[in-house]
Design a protein around this motif. Structure first.
Motif, PDB file in Angstrom:
ATOM      1  N   MET A 197      57.888  34.460  28.607  1.00 18.24           N
ATOM      2  CA  MET A 197      56.967  33.571  29.279  1.00 18.24           C
ATOM      3  C   MET A 197      55.688  34.335  29.620  1.00 18.24           C
ATOM      4  SD  MET A 197      57.531  31.471  32.782  1.00 18.24           S
ATOM      5  CE  MET A 197      57.370  29.777  32.431  1.00 18.24           C
ATOM      6  N   LYS A 198      54.565  33.754  29.293  1.00 18.97           N
ATOM      7  CA  LYS A 198      53.280  34.389  29.531  1.00 18.97           C
ATOM      8  C   LYS A 198      52.904  34.278  30.999  1.00 18.97           C
ATOM      9  CE  LYS A 198      48.570  34.373  27.872  1.00 18.97           C
ATOM     10  NZ  LYS A 198      47.584  33.730  27.017  1.00 18.97           N
ATOM     11  N   LYS A 199      52.466  35.415  31.582  1.00 18.76           N
ATOM     12  CA  LYS A 199      52.038  35.423  32.977  1.00 18.76           C
ATOM     13  C   LYS A 199      50.652  34.806  33.090  1.00 18.76           C
ATOM     14  CE  LYS A 199      53.078  39.038  35.561  1.00 18.76           C
ATOM     15  NZ  LYS A 199      53.064  40.450  36.011  1.00 18.76           N
ATOM     16  N   PRO A 200      50.399  34.082  34.177  1.00 18.21           N
ATOM     17  CA  PRO A 200      49.046  33.544  34.360  1.00 18.21           C
ATOM     18  C   PRO A 200      48.071  34.674  34.676  1.00 18.21           C
ATOM     19  CG  PRO A 200      50.387  33.113  36.298  1.00 18.21           C
ATOM     20  CD  PRO A 200      51.296  33.717  35.261  1.00 18.21           C
ATOM     21  N   PRO A 201      46.797  34.486  34.366  1.00 16.32           N
ATOM     22  CA  PRO A 201      45.817  35.530  34.680  1.00 16.32           C
ATOM     23  C   PRO A 201      45.702  35.700  36.196  1.00 16.32           C
ATOM     24  CG  PRO A 201      44.716  33.529  33.937  1.00 16.32           C
ATOM     25  CD  PRO A 201      46.185  33.311  33.773  1.00 16.32           C
ATOM     26  N   PRO A 202      45.304  36.882  36.657  1.00 13.40           N
ATOM     27  CA  PRO A 202      45.178  37.090  38.100  1.00 13.40           C
ATOM     28  C   PRO A 202      44.045  36.248  38.679  1.00 13.40           C
ATOM     29  CG  PRO A 202      44.289  38.970  36.910  1.00 13.40           C
ATOM     30  CD  PRO A 202      44.923  38.056  35.894  1.00 13.40           C
ATOM     31  N   ASP A 203      44.185  35.928  39.956  1.00  3.77           N
ATOM     32  CA  ASP A 203      43.092  35.228  40.631  1.00  3.77           C
ATOM     33  C   ASP A 203      41.956  36.219  40.873  1.00  3.77           C
ATOM     34  OD1 ASP A 203      43.999  36.841  42.695  1.00  3.77           O
ATOM     35  OD2 ASP A 203      44.645  35.189  43.961  1.00  3.77           O
ATOM     36  N   ALA A 204      40.884  35.781  41.502  1.00  2.00           N
ATOM     37  CA  ALA A 204      39.710  36.642  41.704  1.00  2.00           C
ATOM     38  C   ALA A 204      40.066  37.916  42.461  1.00  2.00           C
ATOM     39  CB  ALA A 204      38.610  35.877  42.426  1.00  2.00           C
ATOM     40  N   ALA A 205      40.875  37.806  43.514  1.00  3.36           N
ATOM     41  CA  ALA A 205      41.248  38.998  44.286  1.00  3.36           C
ATOM     42  C   ALA A 205      42.107  39.937  43.446  1.00  3.36           C
ATOM     43  CB  ALA A 205      41.985  38.592  45.558  1.00  3.36           C
ATOM     44  N   GLY A 206      43.001  39.387  42.647  1.00  2.00           N
ATOM     45  CA  GLY A 206      43.839  40.207  41.783  1.00  2.00           C
ATOM     46  C   GLY A 206      43.035  40.893  40.695  1.00  2.00           C
ATOM     47  N   ALA A 207      42.075  40.163  40.147  1.00  3.95           N
ATOM     48  CA  ALA A 207      41.215  40.750  39.113  1.00  3.95           C
ATOM     49  C   ALA A 207      40.377  41.880  39.701  1.00  3.95           C
ATOM     50  CB  ALA A 207      40.316  39.670  38.506  1.00  3.95           C
ATOM     51  N   GLU A 208      39.866  41.692  40.913  1.00  2.00           N
ATOM     52  CA  GLU A 208      39.083  42.735  41.581  1.00  2.00           C
ATOM     53  C   GLU A 208      39.921  43.989  41.768  1.00  2.00           C
ATOM     54  OE1 GLU A 208      35.924  44.647  43.586  1.00  2.00           O
ATOM     55  OE2 GLU A 208      35.905  42.817  42.407  1.00  2.00           O
ATOM     56  N   LYS A 209      41.183  43.826  42.148  1.00  2.00           N
ATOM     57  CA  LYS A 209      42.077  44.976  42.345  1.00  2.00           C
ATOM     58  C   LYS A 209      42.304  45.708  41.026  1.00  2.00           C
ATOM     59  CE  LYS A 209      46.589  46.221  44.237  1.00  2.00           C
ATOM     60  NZ  LYS A 209      46.182  47.517  44.629  1.00  2.00           N
ATOM     61  N   VAL A 210      42.472  44.968  39.944  1.00  2.00           N
ATOM     62  CA  VAL A 210      42.659  45.586  38.626  1.00  2.00           C
ATOM     63  C   VAL A 210      41.434  46.416  38.255  1.00  2.00           C
ATOM     64  CG1 VAL A 210      42.888  45.106  36.154  1.00  2.00           C
ATOM     65  CG2 VAL A 210      44.298  43.861  37.796  1.00  2.00           C
ATOM     66  N   VAL A 211      40.245  45.853  38.467  1.00  2.00           N
ATOM     67  CA  VAL A 211      39.005  46.577  38.142  1.00  2.00           C
ATOM     68  C   VAL A 211      38.885  47.828  39.003  1.00  2.00           C
ATOM     69  CG1 VAL A 211      36.477  46.462  38.219  1.00  2.00           C
ATOM     70  CG2 VAL A 211      37.783  44.559  37.271  1.00  2.00           C
ATOM     71  N   GLU A 212      39.163  47.706  40.292  1.00  2.00           N
ATOM     72  CA  GLU A 212      39.079  48.866  41.196  1.00  2.00           C
ATOM     73  C   GLU A 212      40.040  49.970  40.758  1.00  2.00           C
ATOM     74  OE1 GLU A 212      36.973  49.354  43.771  1.00  2.00           O
ATOM     75  OE2 GLU A 212      36.022  47.437  43.328  1.00  2.00           O
ATOM     76  N   GLU A 213      41.259  49.602  40.425  1.00  2.00           N
ATOM     77  CA  GLU A 213      42.239  50.598  39.979  1.00  2.00           C
ATOM     78  C   GLU A 213      41.837  51.221  38.649  1.00  2.00           C
ATOM     79  OE1 GLU A 213      44.720  51.881  41.736  1.00  2.00           O
ATOM     80  OE2 GLU A 213      44.052  50.592  43.376  1.00  2.00           O
ATOM     81  N   ALA A 214      41.271  50.422  37.747  1.00  2.00           N
ATOM     82  CA  ALA A 214      40.816  50.960  36.458  1.00  2.00           C
ATOM     83  C   ALA A 214      39.693  51.965  36.660  1.00  2.00           C
ATOM     84  CB  ALA A 214      40.364  49.827  35.539  1.00  2.00           C
ATOM     85  N   ILE A 215      38.771  51.664  37.560  1.00  2.00           N
ATOM     86  CA  ILE A 215      37.668  52.588  37.844  1.00  2.00           C
ATOM     87  C   ILE A 215      38.218  53.894  38.410  1.00  2.00           C
ATOM     88  CG2 ILE A 215      35.666  52.994  39.340  1.00  2.00           C
ATOM     89  CD1 ILE A 215      35.042  49.960  38.950  1.00  2.00           C
TER      90      ILE A 215
END
Length: 87
Positions: A1-19
């Motif tokens: 089952m495909k996971k839904p994309p993260p919401d705005a706060a989740g996406a921000e956390k992903v970007v912060e961790e990637a940086i």
């Protein structure tokens, strides 16, 4: 089952961790996409599309002279810089 994309706060956390990850990488050069440093939701290119998406045609918000001087952008640069300082 495909996971839904993260919401705005989740996406921000992903970007912060990637940086942070890129900043700590054991390499002489660290690169981040301008879109990530600005916190933009849209990427400049969707591979595999030839119509319907403005590939490589998006404009950045603001003037080029001040584009990277916003509070959130400076915070992201500081996170990248802090990771580089630990080499």
């Amino acid at each position: 089952m495909k996971k839904p994309p993260p919401d705005a706060a989740g996406a921000e956390k992903v970007v912060e961790e990637a940086i942070g990850f890129v900043g700590r990488a054991a390499c002489p050069l660290a690169l981040m996409a301008v879109e990530d440093m600005l916190g933009l939701a849209e990427q400049p290119n969707l591979p595999g599309t030839t119509s319907g998406h403005p590939n490589w045609q998006r404009r950045y918000p603001g003037m080029s002279a001040t584009l990277l001087s916003g509070h959130e952008t400076r915070r992201r640069f500081n996170r990248l810089r802090a990771g580089r300082a630990h080499e």
